[in-house]
Design a protein around this motif. Structure first.
Motif, short mmCIF file in Angstrom:
data_model
loop_
_atom_site.label_atom_id
_atom_site.label_comp_id
_atom_site.label_asym_id
_atom_site.label_seq_id
_atom_site.Cartn_x
_atom_site.Cartn_y
_atom_site.Cartn_z
N PRO A 159 44.33 41.73 38.17
CA PRO A 159 44.34 41.36 36.76
C PRO A 159 43.27 42.13 35.99
CG PRO A 159 43.33 39.64 38.06
CD PRO A 159 43.86 40.66 39.03
N VAL A 160 43.63 42.60 34.79
CA VAL A 160 42.72 43.34 33.94
C VAL A 160 42.69 42.63 32.59
CG1 VAL A 160 42.24 45.52 32.81
CG2 VAL A 160 43.24 45.49 35.10
N THR A 161 41.53 42.22 32.15
CA THR A 161 41.37 41.55 30.87
C THR A 161 40.61 42.47 29.94
OG1 THR A 161 41.26 39.43 32.01
CG2 THR A 161 40.51 39.50 29.73
N GLU A 162 41.14 42.67 28.76
CA GLU A 162 40.50 43.53 27.77
C GLU A 162 39.38 42.78 27.08
OE1 GLU A 162 41.15 46.72 27.27
OE2 GLU A 162 42.70 46.69 28.81
N ASN A 163 38.25 43.43 26.86
CA ASN A 163 37.15 42.83 26.12
C ASN A 163 37.47 42.86 24.64
OD1 ASN A 163 35.66 42.43 28.42
ND2 ASN A 163 34.66 44.42 28.28
N GLU A 164 37.12 41.79 23.95
CA GLU A 164 37.40 41.73 22.50
C GLU A 164 36.17 41.95 21.70
OE1 GLU A 164 39.46 38.16 21.60
OE2 GLU A 164 40.88 38.47 23.19
N ASN A 217 51.75 32.52 49.08
CA ASN A 217 52.49 32.03 47.91
C ASN A 217 51.53 31.61 46.82
OD1 ASN A 217 54.90 32.52 49.12
ND2 ASN A 217 55.12 30.44 49.93
N LEU A 218 50.44 30.98 47.20
CA LEU A 218 49.44 30.56 46.22
C LEU A 218 48.83 31.77 45.54
CD1 LEU A 218 47.74 28.32 44.96
CD2 LEU A 218 46.17 28.55 46.88
N ALA A 219 48.57 32.84 46.31
CA ALA A 219 48.00 34.06 45.73
C ALA A 219 48.98 34.70 44.76
CB ALA A 219 47.61 35.03 46.83
N ALA A 220 50.26 34.73 45.11
CA ALA A 220 51.26 35.32 44.23
C ALA A 220 51.39 34.51 42.95
CB ALA A 220 52.60 35.40 44.95
N ASP A 221 51.34 33.17 43.04
CA ASP A 221 51.42 32.32 41.85
C ASP A 221 50.22 32.52 40.94
OD1 ASP A 221 53.80 31.31 42.73
OD2 ASP A 221 52.93 29.48 43.60
N SER A 222 49.03 32.63 41.52
CA SER A 222 47.85 32.81 40.69
C SER A 222 47.86 34.18 40.01
CB SER A 222 46.58 32.63 41.52
OG SER A 222 46.48 33.65 42.47
N MET A 223 48.44 35.18 40.67
CA MET A 223 48.55 36.51 40.04
C MET A 223 49.51 36.44 38.86
SD MET A 223 46.54 38.53 41.57
CE MET A 223 47.09 40.18 41.31
N THR A 224 50.58 35.66 38.97
CA THR A 224 51.54 35.52 37.88
C THR A 224 50.89 34.80 36.71
OG1 THR A 224 53.31 35.40 39.50
CG2 THR A 224 53.83 34.70 37.27
N ASP A 225 50.10 33.75 37.01
CA ASP A 225 49.42 33.01 35.95
C ASP A 225 48.42 33.90 35.22
OD1 ASP A 225 50.87 30.80 36.61
OD2 ASP A 225 49.28 29.88 37.83
N MET A 226 47.74 34.74 35.93
CA MET A 226 46.76 35.62 35.31
C MET A 226 47.45 36.70 34.47
SD MET A 226 43.85 36.34 38.10
CE MET A 226 43.65 35.19 39.41
N ALA A 227 48.66 37.07 34.86
CA ALA A 227 49.37 38.11 34.13
C ALA A 227 49.80 37.63 32.75
CB ALA A 227 50.57 38.58 34.93
N ASP A 228 49.88 36.31 32.56
CA ASP A 228 50.30 35.78 31.27
C ASP A 228 49.31 36.11 30.17
OD1 ASP A 228 52.52 34.79 32.51
OD2 ASP A 228 51.71 32.75 32.73
N ASP A 229 48.01 35.99 30.43
CA ASP A 229 47.03 36.22 29.40
C ASP A 229 46.26 37.53 29.58
OD1 ASP A 229 45.76 35.35 31.62
OD2 ASP A 229 44.39 33.99 30.61
N SER A 230 46.66 38.37 30.52
CA SER A 230 46.03 39.67 30.71
C SER A 230 47.04 40.61 31.34
CB SER A 230 44.79 39.54 31.60
OG SER A 230 45.18 39.10 32.88
N SER A 231 46.73 41.86 31.41
CA SER A 231 47.64 42.81 32.04
C SER A 231 47.27 42.97 33.50
CB SER A 231 47.57 44.16 31.31
OG SER A 231 46.28 44.70 31.43
N VAL A 232 48.21 43.48 34.28
CA VAL A 232 47.99 43.68 35.71
C VAL A 232 48.09 45.17 35.99
CG1 VAL A 232 48.85 43.20 38.01
CG2 VAL A 232 48.95 41.43 36.26
N GLN A 233 47.09 45.71 36.65
CA GLN A 233 47.07 47.13 37.00
C GLN A 233 46.73 47.25 38.48
OE1 GLN A 233 44.11 49.34 34.88
NE2 GLN A 233 44.95 51.30 35.47
N ASP A 234 47.58 47.91 39.23
CA ASP A 234 47.41 48.07 40.69
C ASP A 234 47.30 46.73 41.39
OD1 ASP A 234 47.46 50.84 40.46
OD2 ASP A 234 45.28 50.95 40.18
N GLY A 235 48.03 45.73 40.91
CA GLY A 235 48.03 44.42 41.55
C GLY A 235 46.81 43.58 41.25
#
Length: 103
Positions: A98-103, A78-96
């Motif tokens: 988190p992927v963050t775009e470089n600026e 459950n903790l892993a699923a919650d952290s994946m959701t939190d990461m999805a807020d500020d980045s995209s998720v690909q194949d489960g």
């Protein structure tokens, strides 16, 4: 012993090396290798003979991943699923993952 022949100094190999040429190192290496193999074999066989029925019939089942990337059977799934959701807020998720775009 050294000797002078025809104006040249000849020294035998034992005097030149400062030691004897008996081949003892060869025997020490051979005995050491045989002793190591024997000791490791005894340790392996003692462990195999002391196994009970439950240990000898145990099977290995690798963990499988869910769609969210959490491992089944993991107590913190459950903790892993919650952290994946939190990461999805500020980045995209690909194949489960988190992927963050470089600026």
């Amino acid at each position: 012993m050294s000797e002078v022949r025809n104006g040249e100094i000849h020294i035998d190999s034992e005097d030149a090396s400062g030691g004897s040429k008996e081949g003892v190192v060869r025997w020490v290496l051979l005995i050491s290798i045989l002793a190591a193999v024997l000791i490791l074999s005894i340790i392996w066989m003692a462990g195999a003979f002391s196994q009970n029925e439950d240990e000898s019939s145990a099977t290995y089942e690798p963990a499988t991943a869910t769609e969210q990337g959490a491992i089944i059977g993991d107590t913190d799934s459950n903790l892993a699923a919650d952290s994946m959701t939190d990461m999805a807020d500020d980045s995209s998720v690909q194949d489960g993952l988190p992927v963050t775009e470089n600026e």
